[in-house]
Design an enzyme around this catalytic site. Structure first.
Site, PDB file in Angstrom:
ATOM      1  N   HIS A  20       0.750  -1.172  -0.020  1.00 36.99           N
ATOM      2  CA  HIS A  20      -0.116  -0.018  -0.039  1.00 36.99           C
ATOM      3  C   HIS A  20       0.714   1.260  -0.149  1.00 36.99           C
ATOM      4  CE1 HIS A  20      -3.012  -2.578   2.340  1.00 36.99           C
ATOM      5  NE2 HIS A  20      -3.285  -2.540   0.960  1.00 36.99           N
ATOM      6  N   LYS A  44     -16.371  -6.963   5.896  1.00 38.28           N
ATOM      7  CA  LYS A  44     -15.022  -7.526   6.349  1.00 38.28           C
ATOM      8  C   LYS A  44     -14.790  -7.607   8.039  1.00 38.28           C
ATOM      9  CE  LYS A  44     -12.441  -6.519   2.249  1.00 38.28           C
ATOM     10  NZ  LYS A  44     -11.240  -5.971   1.759  1.00 38.28           N
ATOM     11  N   ARG A  93      -2.092  -6.519  -8.146  1.00 31.22           N
ATOM     12  CA  ARG A  93      -1.066  -7.410  -7.988  1.00 31.22           C
ATOM     13  C   ARG A  93      -1.419  -8.477  -9.218  1.00 31.22           C
ATOM     14  NH1 ARG A  93      -2.777  -7.953  -1.748  1.00 31.22           N
ATOM     15  NH2 ARG A  93      -4.645  -7.558  -2.989  1.00 31.22           N
ATOM     16  N   SER A 131      -3.041  -7.708   3.132  1.00 32.05           N
ATOM     17  CA  SER A 131      -3.173  -7.544   4.334  1.00 32.05           C
ATOM     18  C   SER A 131      -3.489  -8.809   4.959  1.00 32.05           C
ATOM     19  CB  SER A 131      -4.322  -6.526   4.543  1.00 32.05           C
ATOM     20  OG  SER A 131      -3.775  -5.398   4.311  1.00 32.05           O
TER      21      SER A 131
HETATM   22  P1  ADP Z   1      -9.835  -3.318  -0.254  1.00 29.97           P
HETATM   23  O1  ADP Z   1      -9.859  -2.070  -0.915  1.00 29.97           O
HETATM   24  O2  ADP Z   1     -10.412  -4.354  -1.340  1.00 29.97           O
HETATM   25  O3  ADP Z   1     -10.302  -3.645   1.191  1.00 29.97           O
HETATM   26  P2  ADP Z   1      -7.024  -3.394   0.468  1.00 29.97           P
HETATM   27  O4  ADP Z   1      -7.266  -2.272   1.444  1.00 29.97           O
HETATM   28  O5  ADP Z   1      -6.317  -4.574   0.900  1.00 29.97           O
HETATM   29  O6  ADP Z   1      -8.356  -3.647  -0.330  1.00 29.97           O
HETATM   30  O7  ADP Z   1      -6.273  -2.535  -0.706  1.00 29.97           O
HETATM   31  C1  ADP Z   1      -6.417  -1.343  -1.289  1.00 29.97           C
HETATM   32  C2  ADP Z   1      -5.835  -1.355  -2.545  1.00 29.97           C
HETATM   33  O8  ADP Z   1      -4.510  -1.530  -2.535  1.00 29.97           O
HETATM   34  C3  ADP Z   1      -6.735  -2.333  -3.460  1.00 29.97           C
HETATM   35  O9  ADP Z   1      -6.638  -1.614  -5.004  1.00 29.97           O
HETATM   36  C4  ADP Z   1      -5.508  -3.502  -3.460  1.00 29.97           C
HETATM   37  O10 ADP Z   1      -5.479  -4.057  -4.890  1.00 29.97           O
HETATM   38  C5  ADP Z   1      -4.237  -2.518  -3.520  1.00 29.97           C
HETATM   39  N1  ADP Z   1      -3.340  -3.416  -2.813  1.00 29.97           N
HETATM   40  C6  ADP Z   1      -3.358  -4.424  -1.777  1.00 29.97           C
HETATM   41  N2  ADP Z   1      -1.967  -4.721  -1.847  1.00 29.97           N
HETATM   42  C7  ADP Z   1      -1.246  -4.501  -2.265  1.00 29.97           C
HETATM   43  C8  ADP Z   1       0.075  -4.878  -2.743  1.00 29.97           C
HETATM   44  N3  ADP Z   1       0.659  -5.551  -2.232  1.00 29.97           N
HETATM   45  N4  ADP Z   1       0.577  -4.058  -3.884  1.00 29.97           N
HETATM   46  C9  ADP Z   1      -0.196  -3.257  -4.652  1.00 29.97           C
HETATM   47  N5  ADP Z   1      -1.389  -2.895  -4.573  1.00 29.97           N
HETATM   48  C10 ADP Z   1      -2.013  -3.610  -3.429  1.00 29.97           C
END
Ligand code: ADP
Length: 174
Positions: A20, A44, A93, A131
């Site tokens: 992130h 979630k 990813r 995460s």
């Molecule tokens: P969500 O919005 O589905 O709850 P997250 O909070 O985990 O998902 O992630 C927010 C954004 O960051 C999403 O677009 C996710 O694809 C991206 N993301 C999560 N982990 C990574 C990573 N390791 N590298 C790049 N982007 C990521």
């Protein structure tokens, strides 16, 4: 840099990871301001409260002067309209992210034609970081130092230690 353009990076960030952080850093080089919009997604099961996630994301981005961390509830497109931003940043990813992200981008654009979703490809160093996986490794006592910033590692250890202690107390009752 796209002068004057405000972009929003939404997510649940439970917890924020190095993946992130890489995305928000790169986005902050492309747009004049990035708002990290942290959502309390009821579907979630979060390990960290909304306030804790905001606090952690603020800590890890304290050196990025054009990044602001906020929380929002309700429909994302309504929030974007309210702050007059029409750019969404999302990270991609593996192929497994694609279907969900594609569907969400199309739905957001259907709800508001002005919205564009910009996808930043993960750095290959972070491609396997999620995460959920970090939480699982931490809960099982694994080393997560390479995957999350120091302050996140510290907080995760606290939560996991509490969880483990509760389980030990529970099992000693029987
Ligand atoms: P969500 O919005 O589905 O709850 P997250 O909070 O985990 O998902 O992630 C927010 C954004 O960051 C999403 O677009 C996710 O694809 C991206 N993301 C999560 N982990 C990574 C990573 N390791 N590298 C790049 N982007 C990521």
């Amino acid at each position: 840099m796209n002068k004057g353009i405000l972009a929003v990076y939404p997510g649940s960030f439970d917890p924020p990871t190095n993946g992130h952080l890489d995305i928000v850093f790169r986005a902050s080089c492309l747009f004049s301001k990035i708002i990290v919009a942290i959502t309390e997604n009821a579907s979630k099961n979060h390990i960290f409260s909304l306030n804790k996630r905001i606090d952690l994301f603020q800590k890890i981005t304290k050196n990025l002067k054009n990044v602001e961390v906020i929380s929002f509830s309700g429909l994302l497109v309504n929030y974007l309209e309210k702050i007059n931003s029409f750019i969404l940043i999302r990270g991609l990813r593996a192929l497994s992210d694609f279907e969900y992200e594609f569907q969400m981008a199309l739905m957001n654009r259907k709800l508001n034609k002005k919205i564009e979703t910009i996808f930043l490809m993960t750095d290959q160093a972070y491609t396997f970081i999620s995460s959920n996986m970090i939480k699982e490794i931490a809960m099982l006592g694994g080393n997560i130092a390479d995957f999350v910033p120091d302050c996140v590692e510290k907080e995760l250890k606290k939560v996991c230690y509490c969880d483990l202690s509760k389980k030990i107390i529970q099992s000693s009752k029987y």
